[in-house]
Enzyme design. Sequence first.
Site, PDB file in Angstrom:
ATOM      1  N   ASN A  44       0.754  -1.204   0.092  1.00 36.51           N
ATOM      2  CA  ASN A  44      -0.028   0.056  -0.082  1.00 36.51           C
ATOM      3  C   ASN A  44       0.951   1.263  -0.122  1.00 36.51           C
ATOM      4  OD1 ASN A  44      -1.929   2.106   0.485  1.00 36.51           O
ATOM      5  ND2 ASN A  44      -2.180   1.327   2.486  1.00 36.51           N
ATOM      6  N   TRP A  45       0.961   1.862  -1.113  1.00 34.93           N
ATOM      7  CA  TRP A  45       1.914   3.175  -1.373  1.00 34.93           C
ATOM      8  C   TRP A  45       1.314   4.205  -0.480  1.00 34.93           C
ATOM      9  CZ3 TRP A  45       3.198   2.754  -7.266  1.00 34.93           C
ATOM     10  CH2 TRP A  45       4.109   1.793  -7.415  1.00 34.93           C
ATOM     11  N   LYS A  46       0.076   4.147  -0.130  1.00 32.16           N
ATOM     12  CA  LYS A  46      -0.509   5.625   0.486  1.00 32.16           C
ATOM     13  C   LYS A  46      -0.443   6.425  -0.544  1.00 32.16           C
ATOM     14  CE  LYS A  46       0.004   3.340   4.845  1.00 32.16           C
ATOM     15  NZ  LYS A  46       0.255   3.177   6.243  1.00 32.16           N
ATOM     16  N   HIS A  91      -9.524   1.154   5.855  1.00 28.90           N
ATOM     17  CA  HIS A  91      -8.203   1.294   6.305  1.00 28.90           C
ATOM     18  C   HIS A  91      -8.270   2.207   7.625  1.00 28.90           C
ATOM     19  CE1 HIS A  91      -3.977   2.579   6.726  1.00 28.90           C
ATOM     20  NE2 HIS A  91      -3.542   1.371   6.043  1.00 28.90           N
ATOM     21  N   GLU A 106      -6.549   4.719   8.449  1.00 30.53           N
ATOM     22  CA  GLU A 106      -6.260   6.257   8.042  1.00 30.53           C
ATOM     23  C   GLU A 106      -7.573   6.760   7.441  1.00 30.53           C
ATOM     24  OE1 GLU A 106      -2.785   5.465   5.723  1.00 30.53           O
ATOM     25  OE2 GLU A 106      -1.657   5.019   7.729  1.00 30.53           O
ATOM     26  N   GLU A 148      -4.595  -4.722  11.125  1.00 27.29           N
ATOM     27  CA  GLU A 148      -3.569  -3.687  10.971  1.00 27.29           C
ATOM     28  C   GLU A 148      -3.872  -3.016  12.554  1.00 27.29           C
ATOM     29  OE1 GLU A 148      -1.902  -2.493   7.156  1.00 27.29           O
ATOM     30  OE2 GLU A 148      -3.906  -1.231   7.372  1.00 27.29           O
ATOM     31  N   GLY A 161       3.184   2.525  10.729  1.00 31.61           N
ATOM     32  CA  GLY A 161       3.953   3.581  10.626  1.00 31.61           C
ATOM     33  C   GLY A 161       4.674   3.799  11.926  1.00 31.61           C
ATOM     34  N   SER A 170       3.938  -1.952  10.091  1.00 31.84           N
ATOM     35  CA  SER A 170       5.550  -2.195  10.167  1.00 31.84           C
ATOM     36  C   SER A 170       6.242  -3.422   9.786  1.00 31.84           C
ATOM     37  CB  SER A 170       5.959  -1.802  11.736  1.00 31.84           C
ATOM     38  OG  SER A 170       5.439  -0.425  11.881  1.00 31.84           O
ATOM     39  N   GLY A 224       2.887  -1.049   4.335  1.00 35.47           N
ATOM     40  CA  GLY A 224       3.039   0.447   3.973  1.00 35.47           C
ATOM     41  C   GLY A 224       4.341   0.895   3.539  1.00 35.47           C
ATOM     42  N   GLY A 225       4.841   1.535   4.659  1.00 35.52           N
ATOM     43  CA  GLY A 225       6.227   2.303   4.344  1.00 35.52           C
ATOM     44  C   GLY A 225       7.259   1.467   3.754  1.00 35.52           C
TER      45      GLY A 225
HETATM   46  P1  13P Z   1       3.297   0.763   7.581  1.00 35.82           P
HETATM   47  O1  13P Z   1       3.881  -0.845   7.009  1.00 35.82           O
HETATM   48  O2  13P Z   1       3.968   1.838   7.299  1.00 35.82           O
HETATM   49  O3  13P Z   1       3.211   0.514   9.211  1.00 35.82           O
HETATM   50  O4  13P Z   1       1.842   0.603   7.106  1.00 35.82           O
HETATM   51  C1  13P Z   1       0.862  -0.322   7.362  1.00 35.82           C
HETATM   52  C2  13P Z   1      -0.431   0.000   6.634  1.00 35.82           C
HETATM   53  O5  13P Z   1      -1.217   0.788   6.874  1.00 35.82           O
HETATM   54  C3  13P Z   1      -0.684  -0.709   5.216  1.00 35.82           C
HETATM   55  O6  13P Z   1      -1.868  -0.562   4.844  1.00 35.82           O
END
Ligand code: 13P
Length: 247
Positions: free
Chosen positions: A9-11, A93, A95, A165, A171, A210, A231-232
């Site tokens: 997930n590149w956000k 999600h 977020e 999650e 993050g 993470s 994510g990251g």
């Molecule tokens: P991180 O891997 O950056 O913690 O993010 C997880 C995430 O929200 C994937 O959707």
Amino acid sequence: MRRPVVAGNWKMHGTRGWIEQWLRDWLPQLDSRAELIVLPPAGYLGLVRAGLDGHAVVVGAQNVHAEPAGAYTGEISAEMVRDLGAQVVLVGHSERRGHFGETDEIVAAKVVAAHRAGLRPVLCVGESLDERRRGDAEQVVLRQVESVVRLAGWERLDRAMIAYEPVWAIGTGETALPADAQHMHATIRGWLGREAPELARRMPILYGGSVKASNAKALFAEPDVDGGLVGGASLDAREFALICNAV
Ligand code: 13P
């Protein structure tokens, strides 16, 4: 029996040149038996789909609006992302829930929209740090799953995946211990299995929060952790390839 899944997930990251370089770096390093999914920002779905031509990689959207079309300035529908090549969509999600006020009702409506458009929803659930500290983690997560099942209906979840999650792990560099992730995944699968045993057995439940190359193997080794939503670490093509290959 369940094929593992690794999704990146590149956000809200990436531009045309960055994406082209990422694909050049990532693809040659892949040696994974997992189903691989890349989730770019919606405007780049077509570019990523074209860049993955000939590769067994699925493209997905990070969000959609529940309606198929209409006066919703700035929004994109499930049908539109499908038209751009997406086969999967994230719903709920943390977020989206946190920054954009998405309730379980909105999340359920998006699951219905995904089903209508022929997209596989990835239902994201997870507790906050406060909820975990209070000992409410399982209750919160099961309530999130149950609300969506009740509002959207089991049939809308037939091809769905769940991503657990924990919000405190997103993050932050802080990852759930493999045993804790396993415990929550088994709890979710146990709940699903009481009403839909066949679905519970085949539904992929991914862990997110993470995930890195250094912890992926231990997480993915747990019997109910069917892969990861990254994510990251998915922004680094080399690191993400190592995570994909950790399956
Ligand atoms: P991180 O891997 O950056 O913690 O993010 C997880 C995430 O929200 C994937 O959707």
